[in-house]
Write an enzyme that holds these catalytic residues in place. Structure first.
Site, short mmCIF file in Angstrom:
data_model
loop_
_atom_site.label_atom_id
_atom_site.label_comp_id
_atom_site.label_asym_id
_atom_site.label_seq_id
_atom_site.Cartn_x
_atom_site.Cartn_y
_atom_site.Cartn_z
N TYR A 187 80.49 80.81 1.17
CA TYR A 187 80.51 81.93 0.25
C TYR A 187 81.91 82.55 0.17
CZ TYR A 187 79.10 86.21 -2.12
OH TYR A 187 78.98 87.25 -3.03
N LYS A 222 84.54 82.65 -3.18
CA LYS A 222 85.08 83.85 -3.81
C LYS A 222 86.61 83.89 -3.72
CE LYS A 222 81.17 85.53 -5.17
NZ LYS A 222 80.83 85.61 -6.60
#
Length: 244
Positions: A167, A171
């Protein structure tokens, strides 16, 4: 085809949560807002709800992990509207098998990267010709503080103990997309920025977040509606600039 004066926005992952609220707030300005969603029923229900509030909201089938779906959406927008004025890359997932570097399952990391970064990249590539036809287009990438290299390297960062390599990497990569595309488009009227929603109560975190959904949507909406003299190539939340 719609009237040339009507502005058109596409928000991916817009059937619920922050994406839905971004679509709602953009739509309340009078724009036509296209709610990108994977599932037809959920997308149509979300669009119907906003239509009931007086928003010109329409479901747009977009699965960011399915490149054929993205191309079909671009074709549909071309035929129906001829251009796109705002793109909000909001669609994102996490995965319970993601985690710290020693234990994260590689297939989980790959799934997260495919949706959160490659999906946003593919949508941006497909929609860029339509955005170039706008007088002053805006691209907003919905990022996360977990993608900030500076904050993750700081032991005092409130989320320093949260280690989800897939994750966070997705990002961080999304932020690089913002930086590189803003540079490439620096001599155009298109502005590209990253928005950090903050720790917002959504399905993604089991509604444990400390912010409301409208609070989480606020910065992405602000960046989507930037004036012509607004910045490009920035990373911010509703409190100000976030360090890369």
């Amino acid at each position: 085809m719609e009237t040339p004066s009507q502005r058109i926005a596409l928000v991916t992952g817009a059937n619920k949560g922050i994406g839905f609220e971004i679509a709602r707030q953009i739509g309340r300005t009078g724009m036509t807002v296209l709610l990108g969603a994977r599932h037809k029923v959920a997308g149509e229900e979300a669009a119907a709800k906003l239509s009931g509030e007086g928003v010109d909201a329409r479901f747009m089938a977009v699965d960011v992990a399915d490149y054929a779906s993205i191309e079909a959406a671009a074709d549909s927008i071309t035929i129906g509207f001829g251009r796109l004025d705002i793109l909000v890359n909001n669609a994102g997932i996490n995965d319970p098998s993601d985690g710290p570097v020693p234990t994260a399952r590689l297939d989980a990391v790959e799934r997260v990267l495919r949706t959160n970064f490659l999906g946003a990249l593919a949508v941006t590539q497909a929609m860029l010709p339509l955005l170039r036809k706008s007088k002053a287009a805006r691209i907003v990438n919905v990022s996360s503080g977990l993608g900030s290299l500076t904050q993750n390297a700081d032991p005092s960062y409130p989320s320093a103990a949260v280690k989800v390599i897939g994750y966070s990497a997705s990002k961080a990569a999304l932020n690089m997309l913002t930086v590189q595309l803003a540079y490439l488009l620096r001599d155009t009227a298109i502005k590209v920025n990253s928005a950090d929603p903050g720790y917002t109560a959504t399905d993604l975190n089991g509604h444990r977040g400390t912010q409301t959904v409208p609070e989480g949507a606020a910065e992405a909406v602000r960046l989507a509606l930037l004036a012509d003299d607004g910045p490009t190539g920035t990373y911010s939340d509703n409190k100000g600039i976030v360090p890369w």
